[in-house]
Design a protein around this motif. Structure first.
Motif, PDB file in Angstrom:
ATOM      1  N   TRP A   4       3.783 -61.974-104.366  1.00  0.00           N
ATOM      2  CA  TRP A   4       3.662 -60.634-104.948  1.00  0.00           C
ATOM      3  C   TRP A   4       2.956 -60.698-106.294  1.00  0.00           C
ATOM      4  O   TRP A   4       2.084 -59.869-106.584  1.00  0.00           O
ATOM      5  CB  TRP A   4       5.056 -60.008-105.103  1.00  0.00           C
ATOM      6  N   VAL A   5       3.303 -61.675-107.122  1.00  0.00           N
ATOM      7  CA  VAL A   5       2.671 -61.824-108.438  1.00  0.00           C
ATOM      8  C   VAL A   5       1.169 -62.039-108.291  1.00  0.00           C
ATOM      9  O   VAL A   5       0.373 -61.521-109.079  1.00  0.00           O
ATOM     10  CB  VAL A   5       3.313 -63.003-109.211  1.00  0.00           C
ATOM     11  N   TYR A   6       0.751 -62.787-107.265  1.00  0.00           N
ATOM     12  CA  TYR A   6      -0.671 -63.051-107.055  1.00  0.00           C
ATOM     13  C   TYR A   6      -1.400 -61.814-106.514  1.00  0.00           C
ATOM     14  O   TYR A   6      -2.516 -61.490-106.959  1.00  0.00           O
ATOM     15  CB  TYR A   6      -0.835 -64.217-106.077  1.00  0.00           C
ATOM     16  N   LEU A   7      -0.781 -61.114-105.563  1.00  0.00           N
ATOM     17  CA  LEU A   7      -1.465 -60.020-104.880  1.00  0.00           C
ATOM     18  C   LEU A   7      -1.419 -58.693-105.639  1.00  0.00           C
ATOM     19  O   LEU A   7      -2.315 -57.859-105.479  1.00  0.00           O
ATOM     20  CB  LEU A   7      -0.866 -59.822-103.486  1.00  0.00           C
ATOM     21  N   GLU A   8      -0.389 -58.485-106.468  1.00  0.00           N
ATOM     22  CA  GLU A   8      -0.201 -57.184-107.112  1.00  0.00           C
ATOM     23  C   GLU A   8      -1.399 -56.759-107.961  1.00  0.00           C
ATOM     24  O   GLU A   8      -1.896 -55.626-107.811  1.00  0.00           O
ATOM     25  CB  GLU A   8       1.089 -57.213-107.950  1.00  0.00           C
ATOM     26  N   PRO A   9      -1.932 -57.606-108.858  1.00  0.00           N
ATOM     27  CA  PRO A   9      -3.089 -57.161-109.653  1.00  0.00           C
ATOM     28  C   PRO A   9      -4.342 -56.937-108.813  1.00  0.00           C
ATOM     29  O   PRO A   9      -5.189 -56.113-109.160  1.00  0.00           O
ATOM     30  CB  PRO A   9      -3.295 -58.312-110.646  1.00  0.00           C
ATOM     31  N   ILE A  10      -4.464 -57.646-107.687  1.00  0.00           N
ATOM     32  CA  ILE A  10      -5.632 -57.496-106.822  1.00  0.00           C
ATOM     33  C   ILE A  10      -5.610 -56.149-106.111  1.00  0.00           C
ATOM     34  O   ILE A  10      -6.558 -55.372-106.163  1.00  0.00           O
ATOM     35  CB  ILE A  10      -5.693 -58.644-105.791  1.00  0.00           C
ATOM     36  N   PHE A  23       0.392 -52.245 -99.078  1.00  0.00           N
ATOM     37  CA  PHE A  23       0.856 -52.938-100.275  1.00  0.00           C
ATOM     38  C   PHE A  23       1.667 -52.008-101.178  1.00  0.00           C
ATOM     39  O   PHE A  23       2.604 -52.454-101.851  1.00  0.00           O
ATOM     40  CB  PHE A  23      -0.311 -53.536-101.060  1.00  0.00           C
ATOM     41  N   LYS A  24       1.334 -50.734-101.219  1.00  0.00           N
ATOM     42  CA  LYS A  24       2.114 -49.784-102.027  1.00  0.00           C
ATOM     43  C   LYS A  24       3.566 -49.754-101.551  1.00  0.00           C
ATOM     44  O   LYS A  24       4.495 -49.704-102.357  1.00  0.00           O
ATOM     45  CB  LYS A  24       1.498 -48.386-101.938  1.00  0.00           C
ATOM     46  N   HIS A  25       3.752 -49.766-100.216  1.00  0.00           N
ATOM     47  CA  HIS A  25       5.105 -49.779 -99.650  1.00  0.00           C
ATOM     48  C   HIS A  25       5.828 -51.077-100.029  1.00  0.00           C
ATOM     49  O   HIS A  25       7.004 -51.062-100.428  1.00  0.00           O
ATOM     50  CB  HIS A  25       5.028 -49.627 -98.127  1.00  0.00           C
ATOM     51  N   ILE A  26       5.111 -52.208 -99.916  1.00  0.00           N
ATOM     52  CA  ILE A  26       5.697 -53.506-100.290  1.00  0.00           C
ATOM     53  C   ILE A  26       6.078 -53.504-101.763  1.00  0.00           C
ATOM     54  O   ILE A  26       7.165 -53.949-102.155  1.00  0.00           O
ATOM     55  CB  ILE A  26       4.683 -54.642-100.012  1.00  0.00           C
ATOM     56  N   ASP A  27       5.164 -53.001-102.594  1.00  0.00           N
ATOM     57  CA  ASP A  27       5.366 -52.993-104.045  1.00  0.00           C
ATOM     58  C   ASP A  27       6.610 -52.190-104.416  1.00  0.00           C
ATOM     59  O   ASP A  27       7.443 -52.632-105.221  1.00  0.00           O
ATOM     60  CB  ASP A  27       4.122 -52.403-104.717  1.00  0.00           C
ATOM     61  N   ALA A  28       6.744 -51.015-103.817  1.00  0.00           N
ATOM     62  CA  ALA A  28       7.894 -50.152-104.130  1.00  0.00           C
ATOM     63  C   ALA A  28       9.207 -50.818-103.707  1.00  0.00           C
ATOM     64  O   ALA A  28      10.194 -50.803-104.464  1.00  0.00           O
ATOM     65  CB  ALA A  28       7.729 -48.807-103.424  1.00  0.00           C
ATOM     66  N   LYS A  55      15.417 -57.496 -95.594  1.00  0.00           N
ATOM     67  CA  LYS A  55      14.363 -56.870 -96.390  1.00  0.00           C
ATOM     68  C   LYS A  55      13.402 -57.911 -96.946  1.00  0.00           C
ATOM     69  O   LYS A  55      12.175 -57.732 -96.919  1.00  0.00           O
ATOM     70  CB  LYS A  55      14.979 -56.077 -97.551  1.00  0.00           C
ATOM     71  N   LEU A  56      13.940 -59.015 -97.460  1.00  0.00           N
ATOM     72  CA  LEU A  56      13.089 -60.068 -98.032  1.00  0.00           C
ATOM     73  C   LEU A  56      12.206 -60.705 -96.957  1.00  0.00           C
ATOM     74  O   LEU A  56      11.034 -61.005 -97.201  1.00  0.00           O
ATOM     75  CB  LEU A  56      13.960 -61.133 -98.704  1.00  0.00           C
ATOM     76  N   LYS A  57      12.789 -60.927 -95.772  1.00  0.00           N
ATOM     77  CA  LYS A  57      12.005 -61.508 -94.677  1.00  0.00           C
ATOM     78  C   LYS A  57      10.873 -60.573 -94.260  1.00  0.00           C
ATOM     79  O   LYS A  57       9.732 -61.004 -94.031  1.00  0.00           O
ATOM     80  CB  LYS A  57      12.917 -61.781 -93.478  1.00  0.00           C
ATOM     81  N   ASN A  58      11.183 -59.276 -94.197  1.00  0.00           N
ATOM     82  CA  ASN A  58      10.164 -58.284 -93.838  1.00  0.00           C
ATOM     83  C   ASN A  58       9.066 -58.211 -94.898  1.00  0.00           C
ATOM     84  O   ASN A  58       7.872 -58.123 -94.578  1.00  0.00           O
ATOM     85  CB  ASN A  58      10.819 -56.915 -93.657  1.00  0.00           C
ATOM     86  N   LEU A  59       9.478 -58.260 -96.177  1.00  0.00           N
ATOM     87  CA  LEU A  59       8.503 -58.225 -97.268  1.00  0.00           C
ATOM     88  C   LEU A  59       7.566 -59.426 -97.206  1.00  0.00           C
ATOM     89  O   LEU A  59       6.359 -59.305 -97.418  1.00  0.00           O
ATOM     90  CB  LEU A  59       9.222 -58.200 -98.630  1.00  0.00           C
ATOM     91  N   LEU A  60       8.132 -60.590 -96.921  1.00  0.00           N
ATOM     92  CA  LEU A  60       7.312 -61.803 -96.843  1.00  0.00           C
ATOM     93  C   LEU A  60       6.290 -61.697 -95.713  1.00  0.00           C
ATOM     94  O   LEU A  60       5.128 -62.085 -95.874  1.00  0.00           O
ATOM     95  CB  LEU A  60       8.213 -63.020 -96.627  1.00  0.00           C
ATOM     96  N   GLU A  61       6.726 -61.140 -94.575  1.00  0.00           N
ATOM     97  CA  GLU A  61       5.800 -60.970 -93.451  1.00  0.00           C
ATOM     98  C   GLU A  61       4.677 -60.003 -93.804  1.00  0.00           C
ATOM     99  O   GLU A  61       3.503 -60.240 -93.480  1.00  0.00           O
ATOM    100  CB  GLU A  61       6.566 -60.451 -92.222  1.00  0.00           C
ATOM    101  N   GLN A  62       5.034 -58.911 -94.492  1.00  0.00           N
ATOM    102  CA  GLN A  62       4.023 -57.929 -94.884  1.00  0.00           C
ATOM    103  C   GLN A  62       3.057 -58.498 -95.925  1.00  0.00           C
ATOM    104  O   GLN A  62       1.852 -58.242 -95.886  1.00  0.00           O
ATOM    105  CB  GLN A  62       4.714 -56.670 -95.441  1.00  0.00           C
ATOM    106  N   ASP A  64       2.264 -61.647 -96.196  1.00  0.00           N
ATOM    107  CA  ASP A  64       1.406 -62.585 -95.465  1.00  0.00           C
ATOM    108  C   ASP A  64       0.255 -61.837 -94.781  1.00  0.00           C
ATOM    109  O   ASP A  64      -0.880 -62.324 -94.746  1.00  0.00           O
ATOM    110  CB  ASP A  64       2.220 -63.356 -94.429  1.00  0.00           C
ATOM    111  N   ARG A  65       0.560 -60.663 -94.249  1.00  0.00           N
ATOM    112  CA  ARG A  65      -0.489 -59.862 -93.614  1.00  0.00           C
ATOM    113  C   ARG A  65      -1.525 -59.416 -94.640  1.00  0.00           C
ATOM    114  O   ARG A  65      -2.728 -59.452 -94.374  1.00  0.00           O
ATOM    115  CB  ARG A  65       0.127 -58.632 -92.937  1.00  0.00           C
ATOM    116  N   CYS A  66      -1.050 -59.006 -95.812  1.00  0.00           N
ATOM    117  CA  CYS A  66      -1.963 -58.578 -96.873  1.00  0.00           C
ATOM    118  C   CYS A  66      -2.847 -59.742 -97.336  1.00  0.00           C
ATOM    119  O   CYS A  66      -4.052 -59.575 -97.549  1.00  0.00           O
ATOM    120  CB  CYS A  66      -1.185 -58.024 -98.071  1.00  0.00           C
ATOM    121  N   GLN A  67      -2.225 -60.904 -97.471  1.00  0.00           N
ATOM    122  CA  GLN A  67      -2.990 -62.074 -97.916  1.00  0.00           C
ATOM    123  C   GLN A  67      -4.013 -62.486 -96.861  1.00  0.00           C
ATOM    124  O   GLN A  67      -5.137 -62.880 -97.185  1.00  0.00           O
ATOM    125  CB  GLN A  67      -2.049 -63.234 -98.226  1.00  0.00           C
TER     126      GLN A  67
END
Length: 231
Positions: A4-10, A23-28, A55-62, A64-67
């Motif tokens: 998240w720290v890596y992808l958020e500014p991008i 990513f907005k959904h993940i961020d929130a 929730k954490l597992k789902n966030l990680l999967e999402q 990974d998709r963004c990355q």
């Protein structure tokens, strides 16, 4: 958290519009979990939360998709302009995000083109008009290159125009050498062509001794000019 720290500014800068909503959904959701962690000081309380692991597992999967989408996006840009392979993802994202910013362009061009240290713009800073080497040699472009939002397109145009300009200068220098007008690369190449043609002719006509005298005379003329400048 590291992803998240890596992808958020991008994604925060809108680098990949197609994945922006995801990513907005993940961020929130991630920020909501972080606020919960900040509020609950005891780890045991968080460990008893039945929804948190899911929730954490789902966030990680999402994430990974963004990355993955980001990697595919950057790979597509590198396929269109292979010189992008010379720079890292962070530099490439900065170029893509600010493709019409002259300051950003100047900062990264030397990484993409070994022979270009800087470029010169027109007054409106919409076109590149010349390229400058690290030694200060300036080569005006035959055709100015327009800066557009599609960075890989105008960089490819700059690449082609750089070659075209050097080709035009080489032809002109080959016809008439001018040590002041042309950059050292063109002067050296033109002189190599002259030397090869003259030497081949001398071999065929059996006049190598005359060719040697001619070359010695040229060398004396060049060095005498340098000595006068030193004085």
């Amino acid at each position: 958290q590291r992803k998240w720290v890596y992808l958020e500014p991008i994604f925060g800068k809108g680098a990949l519009p197609a994945e922006e909503e995801r990513f907005k959904h993940i961020d929130a959701e991630f920020l909501g979990i972080m606020r919960l962690v900040e509020k609950e000081k005891l780890v045991i309380v968080l460990a008893k939360n039945p929804d948190l692991p899911k929730k954490l597992k789902n966030l990680l999967e999402q994430l990974d998709r963004c990355q993955k989408a980001l990697s595919e996006y950057l790979e597509e840009k590198r396929d269109r302009f292979p010189r992008f392979y010379f720079i890292g993802d962070d530099d490439l994202l900065e170029i893509l995000g600010q493709s019409q910013n002259p300051t950003v362009i100047q900062a990264h061009l030397k990484k993409l083109f070994a022979g270009i240290s800087k470029v010169e713009f027109n007054e409106a800073e919409t076109h590149i008009t010349a390229m400058r080497s690290a030694d200060g040699e300036v080569v005006p472009l035959v055709n100015a290159v327009q800066i557009t939002s599609e960075v890989e397109s105008w960089l490819l145009a700059l690449d082609n125009e750089m070659k075209n300009t050097l080709r035009v200068q080489l032809r002109a220098c080959h016809e008439k050498t001018d040590f002041v007008k042309y950059p050292s690369q063109i002067l050296n190449l033109a002189e190599n062509i002259h030397f090869t043609v003259d030497t081949e002719r001398a071999i065929q006509e059996r006049t190598l001794e005359r060719q040697k005298e001619s070359l010695q005379q040229q060398l004396e003329e060049c060095t005498s000019g340098e000595e006068e400048e030193d004085k």
